[in-house]
Design an enzyme around this catalytic site. Structure first.
Site, mmCIF file in Angstrom:
data_model
loop_
_atom_site.group_PDB
_atom_site.id
_atom_site.type_symbol
_atom_site.label_atom_id
_atom_site.label_comp_id
_atom_site.label_asym_id
_atom_site.label_seq_id
_atom_site.Cartn_x
_atom_site.Cartn_y
_atom_site.Cartn_z
ATOM 1 N N THR A 162 0.839 -1.191 0.000
ATOM 2 C CA THR A 162 0.000 0.000 0.000
ATOM 3 C C THR A 162 0.877 1.244 0.000
ATOM 4 O O THR A 162 1.929 1.274 0.633
ATOM 5 C CB THR A 162 -0.914 0.010 1.238
ATOM 6 N N GLY A 163 0.427 2.282 -0.690
ATOM 7 C CA GLY A 163 1.159 3.541 -0.678
ATOM 8 C C GLY A 163 1.607 3.942 -2.070
ATOM 9 O O GLY A 163 1.469 3.192 -3.048
ATOM 10 N N THR B 18 4.550 4.286 -3.460
ATOM 11 C CA THR B 18 5.586 3.481 -4.111
ATOM 12 C C THR B 18 5.044 2.122 -4.530
ATOM 13 O O THR B 18 5.257 1.669 -5.659
ATOM 14 C CB THR B 18 6.789 3.296 -3.181
ATOM 15 N N ASP C 119 6.504 -3.866 -1.021
ATOM 16 C CA ASP C 119 5.869 -2.725 -0.362
ATOM 17 C C ASP C 119 6.895 -1.634 -0.128
ATOM 18 O O ASP C 119 8.108 -1.887 -0.160
ATOM 19 C CB ASP C 119 5.259 -3.160 0.974
ATOM 20 N N GLY C 120 6.421 -0.453 0.107
ATOM 21 C CA GLY C 120 7.300 0.660 0.444
ATOM 22 C C GLY C 120 7.526 0.738 1.941
ATOM 23 O O GLY C 120 7.103 -0.125 2.702
ATOM 24 N N GLY D 235 3.271 2.480 7.971
ATOM 25 C CA GLY D 235 1.963 2.758 8.545
ATOM 26 C C GLY D 235 1.555 4.213 8.572
ATOM 27 O O GLY D 235 0.485 4.533 9.081
ATOM 28 N N GLY E 153 0.541 5.702 6.182
ATOM 29 C CA GLY E 153 -0.656 5.715 5.354
ATOM 30 C C GLY E 153 -1.850 5.056 6.018
ATOM 31 O O GLY E 153 -2.968 5.117 5.510
ATOM 32 N N GLU F 98 -0.587 -4.866 6.601
ATOM 33 C CA GLU F 98 0.743 -5.001 6.007
ATOM 34 C C GLU F 98 1.604 -5.962 6.817
ATOM 35 O O GLU F 98 2.250 -6.853 6.258
ATOM 36 C CB GLU F 98 1.424 -3.632 5.936
ATOM 37 N N LYS G 127 13.991 8.070 2.275
ATOM 38 C CA LYS G 127 13.484 7.238 3.363
ATOM 39 C C LYS G 127 14.593 6.681 4.258
ATOM 40 O O LYS G 127 14.315 6.015 5.258
ATOM 41 C CB LYS G 127 12.669 6.080 2.789
#
Length: 291
Positions: free
Chosen positions: A58-59, A61, A115-116, A129, A131, A137, A155
């Site tokens: 999710t997100g 990226t 995932d990002g 998290g 987001g 996740e 990041k």
């Protein structure tokens, strides 16, 4: 524990079929953060093989990775893929793109998750998290054989919480009581705990699971992350937190003008991103792409 230097690619021009970049075209002098995210996402999807059960992140990226997986499915380059989305948002995206979906009840073992992350520290621990999807996740990414994290250089942090909030999902019942206990728990680090709100503060943010999120902001390093994790999870009212410790198996960083130093020793390795060092690999492969 030191391990032999993992494979990496340095100064490689990455080809993106959408037309953003190609090996034959000169690299742009300036890349946006979203372009860097897309580079990392496309590279991560190269690990995907037909027949896999995939955790779909999710997100911003991870969205690029899901889009890319769908493209390859439609081109026939990937077949028999089953996706397990980590949020309702990703679920809607995957459905709109025609990616077949399932869940952990039917597929308790996930081959690969992409995932990002909101933060990656020097030991490859993550903060996720921001987001709002940390619980799903963590459930899915802790069930996978391989977890690929895709980030841009912004990041990379010196320690967890250095760039912003460390989220904690809590039950709505007596949330203020739980928030106060969380803040007191990290008083030594100058912690400020804030309930997450939506629409400019007009209403409380609610997760896909019907819970609230308390964001913890630290003025100092909180120290031993496993000790901190255990302390948070012992508090009644806490559902889960956003520290993903010892979970990443591959981290892909897209960054500009990077350099690789002292890599190749069987017993010592160091990767430097504009002064940021990554050492102490533990079953983890980090790949650097200089654009």
């Amino acid at each position: 524990m030191a391990i032999p230097c993992p494979p990496f690619i340095g100064s490689e021009k990455l080809s993106i079929e959408s037309g953003a970049m190609s090996p034959s075209s000169p690299s742009p002098l300036i890349l946006t953060q979203d372009e860097l995210k897309k580079i990392a996402a496309y590279k991560a999807v190269e690990f995907v093989q037909s027949g896999m059960v995939l955790g779909l992140g999710t997100g911003s990226t991870a969205k690029h990775a899901v889009d890319r997986i769908a493209d390859l499915l439609h081109q026939g380059k990937l077949k028999n893929i089953v996706g397990i989305p980590t949020s309702t948002k990703t679920h809607k995206q995957a459905v709109s793109l025609g990616i077949p979906l399932s869940d952990l009840n039917s597929h308790p073992v996930v081959d690969l998750a992409i995932d990002g992350a909101d933060e990656v520290d020097s030991n490859l621990n993550l903060v996720k998290g921001r987001g709002g999807s940390l619980l799903r996740e963590k459930m899915i990414e802790s069930a996978c054989k391989k977890f690929i994290v895709i980030v841009d250089e912004s990041k990379l942090v010196a320690h967890v919480g250095a760039s912003g909030a460390m989220p904690v999902e809590v039950v709505p019942f007596c949330w203020k009581f739980t928030q106060d206990r969380l803040q007191n728990l990290f008083d030594y680090a100058g912690c400020v705990a804030k309930l997450r709100t939506d629409n400019g503060g007009e209403k409380i943010f609610v997760t896909d699971n019907g819970n609230y999120i308390v964001d913890l902001f630290f003025k100092k390093d909180i120290g031993d992350l496993k000790v901190a994790s255990d302390a948070i999870l012992r508090l009644a009212g806490v559902v889960e937190h956003g520290m993903f410790l010892d979970m990443a198996t591959t981290v892909i960083v897209a960054e500009v003008e990077g350099s690789l130093l002292n890599c190749g020793s069987e017993f010592y390795q160091e990767r430097r991103f504009r002064g940021f060092r990554i050492t102490s690999y533990v079953n983890c492969d980090l790949q650097l792409f200089s654009i």
